[in-house]
Scaffold this motif. Structure first.
Motif, PDB file in Angstrom:
ATOM      1  N   GLY A  65       0.807  -1.222   0.000  1.00 33.76           N
ATOM      2  CA  GLY A  65       0.000   0.000   0.000  1.00 33.76           C
ATOM      3  C   GLY A  65       0.834   1.262   0.000  1.00 33.76           C
ATOM      4  N   LEU A  66       2.150   1.137  -0.222  1.00 34.30           N
ATOM      5  CA  LEU A  66       3.033   2.296  -0.108  1.00 34.30           C
ATOM      6  C   LEU A  66       2.784   3.317  -1.212  1.00 34.30           C
ATOM      7  CD1 LEU A  66       6.326   0.430   0.840  1.00 34.30           C
ATOM      8  CD2 LEU A  66       4.888   1.812   2.338  1.00 34.30           C
ATOM      9  N   ALA A  67       2.481   2.839  -2.430  1.00 36.08           N
ATOM     10  CA  ALA A  67       2.210   3.773  -3.517  1.00 36.08           C
ATOM     11  C   ALA A  67       0.984   4.627  -3.189  1.00 36.08           C
ATOM     12  CB  ALA A  67       1.990   3.013  -4.827  1.00 36.08           C
ATOM     13  N   THR A  68      -0.047   4.003  -2.616  1.00 36.80           N
ATOM     14  CA  THR A  68      -1.237   4.757  -2.224  1.00 36.80           C
ATOM     15  C   THR A  68      -0.917   5.724  -1.090  1.00 36.80           C
ATOM     16  OG1 THR A  68      -2.609   2.884  -2.851  1.00 36.80           O
ATOM     17  CG2 THR A  68      -3.637   4.543  -1.469  1.00 36.80           C
ATOM     18  N   CYS A  69      -0.069   5.325  -0.159  1.00 40.11           N
ATOM     19  CA  CYS A  69       0.341   6.229   0.918  1.00 40.11           C
ATOM     20  C   CYS A  69       1.020   7.478   0.361  1.00 40.11           C
ATOM     21  CB  CYS A  69       1.289   5.524   1.877  1.00 40.11           C
ATOM     22  SG  CYS A  69       0.510   4.262   2.897  1.00 40.11           S
ATOM     23  N   VAL A  70       1.868   7.289  -0.634  1.00 39.60           N
ATOM     24  CA  VAL A  70       2.553   8.427  -1.252  1.00 39.60           C
ATOM     25  C   VAL A  70       1.550   9.333  -1.963  1.00 39.60           C
ATOM     26  CG1 VAL A  70       4.202   9.077  -3.055  1.00 39.60           C
ATOM     27  CG2 VAL A  70       4.750   7.241  -1.463  1.00 39.60           C
ATOM     28  N   LEU A  71       0.602   8.729  -2.687  1.00 38.91           N
ATOM     29  CA  LEU A  71      -0.407   9.531  -3.381  1.00 38.91           C
ATOM     30  C   LEU A  71      -1.282  10.300  -2.398  1.00 38.91           C
ATOM     31  CD1 LEU A  71      -1.778   7.373  -6.346  1.00 38.91           C
ATOM     32  CD2 LEU A  71      -0.628   9.575  -6.498  1.00 38.91           C
ATOM     33  N   ARG A  72      -1.604   9.686  -1.254  1.00 35.27           N
ATOM     34  CA  ARG A  72      -2.523  10.299  -0.304  1.00 35.27           C
ATOM     35  C   ARG A  72      -1.834  11.225   0.691  1.00 35.27           C
ATOM     36  NH1 ARG A  72      -4.588   7.608   3.322  1.00 35.27           N
ATOM     37  NH2 ARG A  72      -6.669   8.524   3.482  1.00 35.27           N
ATOM     38  N   SER A 137       4.406   6.986  -8.164  1.00 33.50           N
ATOM     39  CA  SER A 137       3.419   7.694  -7.348  1.00 33.50           C
ATOM     40  C   SER A 137       3.966   9.038  -6.874  1.00 33.50           C
ATOM     41  CB  SER A 137       3.014   6.841  -6.147  1.00 33.50           C
ATOM     42  OG  SER A 137       2.347   5.671  -6.568  1.00 33.50           O
ATOM     43  N   ALA A 138       5.246   9.065  -6.543  1.00 34.05           N
ATOM     44  CA  ALA A 138       5.852  10.332  -6.121  1.00 34.05           C
ATOM     45  C   ALA A 138       5.830  11.357  -7.254  1.00 34.05           C
ATOM     46  CB  ALA A 138       7.288  10.083  -5.653  1.00 34.05           C
ATOM     47  N   LEU A 139       6.123  10.911  -8.467  1.00 31.97           N
ATOM     48  CA  LEU A 139       6.078  11.826  -9.609  1.00 31.97           C
ATOM     49  C   LEU A 139       4.666  12.380  -9.806  1.00 31.97           C
ATOM     50  CD1 LEU A 139       8.333   9.899 -12.156  1.00 31.97           C
ATOM     51  CD2 LEU A 139       8.840  12.094 -11.076  1.00 31.97           C
TER      52      LEU A 139
END
Length: 494
Positions: A65-72, A137-139
């Motif tokens: 779920g790390l990509a979603t954490c970065v997006l959120r 996700s960071a980008l």
């Protein structure tokens, strides 16, 4: 509202890159599918489909779920970004090792010896895929969706080309499993270069990796539940009906998976960062939540058209010998429309922070799907297994609507009317398309028969809630422009 033009412009930019890249991605995937369907046998596709769903389970742990954490993230800091990178690298390596060890046991359980090689090849992607997802996700989170889209598309091109060349040159079915690892490594390399050159983050006190485990752990557990519910029908059908039936399932499902992924990806990439921003600023979520559900409801129209023209298109795409897959296409189209609205509801509940509601709804979905699968055991065809999964999605979304109505989250009655409006249009498209394919002949006949219904949808577009919402937030013109029949949201709920 003063932030409406800025928010609408950001949504439009993200959607433009997401859907623009998706057009290229869809064309690439369809071409790859058409080629491999003529080279690889049905059984190979069945084993590959089961291997793909099995590797998704540890893959969810790898991404955590790390990509979603970065997006959120309300503010993406350097410490948070580095913590996410470290966790993604660690979980990716662990999950790769688990897949390599467990592959022979899975092959024995499904009585498919070829599963071992498929699983081990697919498992290699997790050495870099989780970290690549965090970078992409960071980008997107810092407003660089173009860089992320270019990296993703380049990776897909490399994977499809290598997979097709090896499959054609060697004839080995295991070449089907090469595309995803090649895609992951290529995307990772381009994402590293993109973030190193263009990503600028603010410094702040160190964020320990453990601070991410709370939300990311919940997202991982919830994603595991969703994947279990989505994959269980295929697993049971493959185990009871054999790899040939699973192969037909996978090719029919692919026709719907492509637009499902496009719709969900675009909605998530546009809605999740926006909802996170509004929540961090203390702004109400009612209006964007309503728009999110209206946009997802448009899937009934999209998949209605796919149910009408999809069987003829799939027959043309796959070539002779895939008649069993063609017959399953309308059922998968109906299930896909339900999947989109249910996933949009999950995104809304996640943005609201109602984790308990998310889990309870998913457990209801699992229970309904399980009961349906038990009832399908005596059948010797895939259709009842597909229906079990669709029934779970329908009941799960109904639970969401009831809860939103009781908690006054949004106008659930208006959302239900939106579903009914779009569903009516979709049923008309499906019925006319199927009649045209049989009476007039093939894909041209289906498209010709659907033309009056499509024309009617265009002429009455102002009455479609999804169109009204798009006009209201400025996606069809300048921000704030109203449709002829605007979406109404009670003032008390704003």
């Amino acid at each position: 509202m003063t932030d409406a033009p800025k928010s609408a412009g950001r949504v439009l930019s993200v959607l433009s890159w997401s859907y623009g890249g998706a057009v290229v991605s869809v064309a690439l995937q369809l071409g790859y599918t058409a080629w491999t369907a003529r080279v690889a046998p049905h059984n190979a596709f069945g084993a590959y489909a089961i291997a793909l769903t099995l590797t998704q389970l540890p893959g969810l742990v790898a991404t955590a779920g790390l990509a979603t954490c970065v997006l959120r993230a309300e503010q993406l800091s350097r410490a948070l970004f580095h913590a996410a990178l470290r966790l993604s690298l660690l979980t990716g390596v662990i999950c790769w090792a688990v897949i390599e060890v467990a592959a022979p046991w899975c092959a024995a359980l499904w009585e498919m010896p070829e599963l071992t090689l498929f699983l081990r090849l697919l498992g290699c992607q997790y050495l870099v895929a989780p970290t690549g997802c965090v970078l992409l996700s960071a980008l997107r989170r810092v407003g660089l969706p173009g860089c992320a889209t270019v990296a993703e598309l380049s990776g897909q091109v490399a994977g499809c080309v290598v997979g097709a060349v090896v499959l054609t040159g060697t004839g080995a079915p295991a070449a089907l499993a090469l595309a995803l690892p090649i895609t992951a490594f290529t995307t990772f390399g381009l994402a590293v270069s993109g973030t190193g050159a263009k990503l600028t983050l603010a410094r702040d006190p160190d964020t320990p990796s453990g601070s991410l485990l709370g939300l990311s752990g919940f997202l991982t557990g919830f994603a595991l539940l969703r994947t279990l519910a989505a994959s269980a029908p295929l697993w049971m059908a493959g185990r009871l009906l054999g790899p040939a039936a699973a192969g037909l399932w996978s090719r029919a499902q692919l026709l719907c998976d492509v637009p499902v992924n496009v719709l969900l990806k675009g909605l998530n990439q546009a809605a999740v960062p926006l909802l996170a921003d509004r929540r961090s600023q203390g702004l109400p979520l009612t209006r964007p939540a309503q728009h999110l559900l209206y946009a997802a409801s448009a899937g009934f129209v999209v998949f209605g058209a796919l149910a009408g023209a999809g069987p003829a298109a799939l027959a043309l795409l796959l070539g002779p010998g895939w008649e069993g897959a063609v017959a399953l296409a309308p059922a998968f189209a109906a299930s896909a429309a339900l999947q989109v609205v249910y996933a949009a509801g999950c995104a809304l509940d996640l943005a609201r922070g109602t984790r308990r509601d998310l889990v309870l709804t998913q457990l209801v979905l699992l229970a309904v799907t399980g009961v349906g699968l038990v009832g399908a055991v005596g059948w010797r065809e895939p259709l009842p297994f597909i229906a079990a999964g669709a029934a779970g999605l329908a009941v799960g979304h109904a639970v969401q609507l009831v809860r939103w109505h009781r908690t006054d989250t949004l106008d659930a009655t208006a959302v239900a009317r939106s579903h009914l409006t779009h569903l009516t249009a979709g049923v008309c498209l499906a019925a006319t398309g199927n009649w045209g394919a049989s009476a007039l002949g093939g894909l041209p006949g289906a498209v010709l028969a659907m033309s009056p219904a499509l024309l009617g949808c265009w002429l009455l577009r102002g009455r479609l809630p999804a169109y009204q919402a798009a006009a209201e937030i400025g996606l069809l013109g300048r921000p704030g422009r109203r449709a002829k029949h605007p979406v109404t949201v009670p003032v008390s709920r704003l």
